[in-house]
Design a protein around this motif. Structure first.
Motif, PDB file in Angstrom:
ATOM      1  N   ILE A 154      45.227  61.275  45.029  1.00 46.25           N
ATOM      2  CA  ILE A 154      46.481  60.834  44.403  1.00 46.25           C
ATOM      3  C   ILE A 154      46.334  59.403  43.896  1.00 46.25           C
ATOM      4  O   ILE A 154      46.790  59.071  42.795  1.00 46.25           O
ATOM      5  N   ARG A 155      45.674  58.562  44.694  1.00 51.60           N
ATOM      6  CA  ARG A 155      45.465  57.183  44.261  1.00 51.60           C
ATOM      7  C   ARG A 155      44.671  57.133  42.951  1.00 51.60           C
ATOM      8  O   ARG A 155      44.976  56.332  42.056  1.00 51.60           O
ATOM      9  N   SER A 156      43.664  57.999  42.826  1.00 49.05           N
ATOM     10  CA  SER A 156      42.847  57.993  41.607  1.00 49.05           C
ATOM     11  C   SER A 156      43.673  58.385  40.386  1.00 49.05           C
ATOM     12  O   SER A 156      43.450  57.873  39.289  1.00 49.05           O
ATOM     13  N   LEU A 157      44.643  59.285  40.569  1.00 47.03           N
ATOM     14  CA  LEU A 157      45.527  59.660  39.468  1.00 47.03           C
ATOM     15  C   LEU A 157      46.388  58.473  39.042  1.00 47.03           C
ATOM     16  O   LEU A 157      46.580  58.228  37.846  1.00 47.03           O
ATOM     17  N   ALA A 158      46.916  57.751  40.022  1.00 48.77           N
ATOM     18  CA  ALA A 158      47.720  56.572  39.709  1.00 48.77           C
ATOM     19  C   ALA A 158      46.877  55.523  38.980  1.00 48.77           C
ATOM     20  O   ALA A 158      47.342  54.900  38.012  1.00 48.77           O
ATOM     21  N   GLY A 181      52.615  53.933  54.898  1.00 49.38           N
ATOM     22  CA  GLY A 181      51.590  52.972  54.520  1.00 49.38           C
ATOM     23  C   GLY A 181      51.074  53.224  53.117  1.00 49.38           C
ATOM     24  O   GLY A 181      50.825  52.291  52.353  1.00 49.38           O
ATOM     25  N   PHE A 182      50.936  54.479  52.779  1.00 53.48           N
ATOM     26  CA  PHE A 182      50.479  54.859  51.444  1.00 53.48           C
ATOM     27  C   PHE A 182      51.518  54.486  50.398  1.00 53.48           C
ATOM     28  O   PHE A 182      51.176  53.965  49.330  1.00 53.48           O
ATOM     29  N   ALA A 183      52.784  54.737  50.707  1.00 58.86           N
ATOM     30  CA  ALA A 183      53.864  54.371  49.781  1.00 58.86           C
ATOM     31  C   ALA A 183      53.869  52.864  49.540  1.00 58.86           C
ATOM     32  O   ALA A 183      54.040  52.400  48.402  1.00 58.86           O
ATOM     33  N   ARG A 184      53.695  52.097  50.597  1.00 55.99           N
ATOM     34  CA  ARG A 184      53.701  50.635  50.451  1.00 55.99           C
ATOM     35  C   ARG A 184      52.589  50.166  49.518  1.00 55.99           C
ATOM     36  O   ARG A 184      52.779  49.272  48.694  1.00 55.99           O
ATOM     37  N   LYS A 185      51.401  50.793  49.612  1.00 54.86           N
ATOM     38  CA  LYS A 185      50.248  50.351  48.831  1.00 54.86           C
ATOM     39  C   LYS A 185      50.295  50.811  47.380  1.00 54.86           C
ATOM     40  O   LYS A 185      49.825  50.102  46.487  1.00 54.86           O
ATOM     41  N   LEU A 186      50.849  52.005  47.131  1.00 53.57           N
ATOM     42  CA  LEU A 186      50.673  52.615  45.804  1.00 53.57           C
ATOM     43  C   LEU A 186      51.921  52.591  44.931  1.00 53.57           C
ATOM     44  O   LEU A 186      51.822  52.593  43.710  1.00 53.57           O
ATOM     45  N   ALA A 187      53.100  52.574  45.536  1.00 53.14           N
ATOM     46  CA  ALA A 187      54.331  52.770  44.758  1.00 53.14           C
ATOM     47  C   ALA A 187      54.633  51.581  43.851  1.00 53.14           C
ATOM     48  O   ALA A 187      54.405  50.423  44.204  1.00 53.14           O
ATOM     49  N   ASP A 188      55.155  51.887  42.676  1.00 53.36           N
ATOM     50  CA  ASP A 188      55.831  50.875  41.872  1.00 53.36           C
ATOM     51  C   ASP A 188      57.272  50.719  42.346  1.00 53.36           C
ATOM     52  O   ASP A 188      57.797  49.611  42.443  1.00 53.36           O
ATOM     53  N   THR A 189      57.906  51.873  42.626  1.00 53.97           N
ATOM     54  CA  THR A 189      59.298  51.889  43.084  1.00 53.97           C
ATOM     55  C   THR A 189      59.435  52.881  44.220  1.00 53.97           C
ATOM     56  O   THR A 189      58.867  53.977  44.168  1.00 53.97           O
ATOM     57  N   VAL A 190      60.177  52.508  45.247  1.00 59.05           N
ATOM     58  CA  VAL A 190      60.481  53.382  46.376  1.00 59.05           C
ATOM     59  C   VAL A 190      61.978  53.646  46.392  1.00 59.05           C
ATOM     60  O   VAL A 190      62.783  52.709  46.268  1.00 59.05           O
ATOM     61  N   HIS A 191      62.350  54.926  46.539  1.00 60.33           N
ATOM     62  CA  HIS A 191      63.760  55.308  46.674  1.00 60.33           C
ATOM     63  C   HIS A 191      63.960  55.882  48.068  1.00 60.33           C
ATOM     64  O   HIS A 191      63.251  56.807  48.473  1.00 60.33           O
ATOM     65  N   PHE A 192      64.928  55.354  48.780  1.00 65.88           N
ATOM     66  CA  PHE A 192      65.233  55.812  50.134  1.00 65.88           C
ATOM     67  C   PHE A 192      66.401  56.784  50.093  1.00 65.88           C
ATOM     68  O   PHE A 192      67.515  56.421  49.721  1.00 65.88           O
ATOM     69  N   PHE A 193      66.112  58.036  50.470  1.00 64.08           N
ATOM     70  CA  PHE A 193      67.115  59.098  50.492  1.00 64.08           C
ATOM     71  C   PHE A 193      67.682  59.252  51.898  1.00 64.08           C
ATOM     72  O   PHE A 193      66.942  59.247  52.889  1.00 64.08           O
ATOM     73  N   SER A 194      68.978  59.453  51.973  1.00 62.26           N
ATOM     74  CA  SER A 194      69.625  59.790  53.238  1.00 62.26           C
ATOM     75  C   SER A 194      70.937  60.492  52.935  1.00 62.26           C
ATOM     76  O   SER A 194      71.715  60.027  52.089  1.00 62.26           O
ATOM     77  N   ASP A 195      71.144  61.629  53.587  1.00 62.46           N
ATOM     78  CA  ASP A 195      72.397  62.380  53.459  1.00 62.46           C
ATOM     79  C   ASP A 195      72.737  62.676  52.001  1.00 62.46           C
ATOM     80  O   ASP A 195      73.881  62.564  51.576  1.00 62.46           O
ATOM     81  N   GLY A 196      71.713  63.071  51.222  1.00 63.59           N
ATOM     82  CA  GLY A 196      71.951  63.515  49.859  1.00 63.59           C
ATOM     83  C   GLY A 196      72.187  62.424  48.840  1.00 63.59           C
ATOM     84  O   GLY A 196      72.580  62.707  47.700  1.00 63.59           O
ATOM     85  N   ARG A 197      71.931  61.181  49.223  1.00 63.28           N
ATOM     86  CA  ARG A 197      72.125  60.061  48.306  1.00 63.28           C
ATOM     87  C   ARG A 197      70.914  59.136  48.352  1.00 63.28           C
ATOM     88  O   ARG A 197      70.177  59.111  49.332  1.00 63.28           O
TER      89      ARG A 197
END
Length: 254
Positions: A192-196, A210-226
């Motif tokens: 997945i990293r190679s694709l990015a 840990g992977f999200a922290r290293k690779l993401a441009d943007t992180v969205h936190f979902f909880s209870d459908g929002r």
């Protein structure tokens, strides 16, 4: 400003009386790497499935590559014709946590299926492309193996090659490592990293923080459908703004 590749507005999804998604707004730019995190049952996987119409949204707008896939209009909810949905789905394939390979087809046959039957590509060209992609994920020598002859990590890499064979504009990953033994996870994350690194637009549903922290441009936190919080990974993980995200981060660090 550039037009987003994917634009979601007020997306809702209900199963009978159960409202799973309660109004999601999200945009994805070309080349952006998006991670969706949050507790189980928060709506992440349902949202991913609604994006490419494996689940039909109850209401809200999905605009992909300039094409309206669904939209609230004049008190009703427009959905694009199935033919258009199938074509769009080829441009944003999903890699599933349980692989979803055809058990009676070889790795090569799994990879060429959609390019031939959905996109109408020439069989010999599809085979040549598939062998190249299997080589890129380290499985050129397994082209004639059936899924039952492959490890979990190998099956997931076939699934990734299958998605790439569509020459997509975006790839969705729905918890791609959750069904794998721990020693197999690193290989999939590296793929997945190679694709990015190649500039592919990705949406990744994951519990691999840990992977999200290293690779993401943007992180969205979902909880209870929002979506409760969105931002770059350092802000999300180091400076949460809501009690719910703070609680979630503490729980995964225990």
């Amino acid at each position: 400003m550039n037009t987003p590749l994917l634009e979601i507005r007020n997306l809702k999804k209900s199963f009978g009386s159960l409202e799973v998604l309660k109004g999601i707004d999200l945009t994805v730019d070309v080349g952006e790497v998006i991670f969706l995190i949050g507790p189980s049952g928060g709506g992440k996987s349902t949202f991913a499935r609604c994006i490419n119409f494996l689940e039909k949204p109850t209401c809200g707008d999905v605009i992909f590559s300039g094409q309206v896939m669904c939209q609230d209009r004049n008190g009703g909810h427009y959905k694009a014709p199935e033919k258009l949905v199938r074509l769009a789905r080829g441009d944003m394939p999903m890699v599933f946590q349980h692989f979803n390979l055809f058990a009676h087809r070889t790795a090569l046959e799994n990879v060429i299926e959609a390019p031939i039957w959905v996109q109408g590509r020439n069989r010999s060209e599809a085979i040549e492309d598939a062998l190249r992609l299997l080589g890129e994920v380290g499985l050129r020598d397994k082209a004639d193996y059936y899924p039952a002859q492959l490890s979990g990590g190998q099956k997931q890499r076939v699934a990734i090659a299958r998605a790439l064979a569509m020459h997509p504009k975006l790839i969705l990953f729905d918890e791609p490592t959750s069904a794998l033994d721990p020693e197999l996870v690193a290989g999939i994350l590296e793929t997945i990293r190679s694709l990015a690194d190649k500039g592919m637009t990705l949406i990744v549903v994951t519990h691999e923080m840990g992977f999200a922290r290293k690779l993401a441009d943007t992180v969205h936190f979902f909880s209870d459908g929002r979506i409760l919080e969105s931002g770059p990974p350092d802000r999300i993980f180091d400076h949460p703004e809501t009690d719910r995200l703070s609680e979630f981060i503490r729980s995964i660090l225990r």
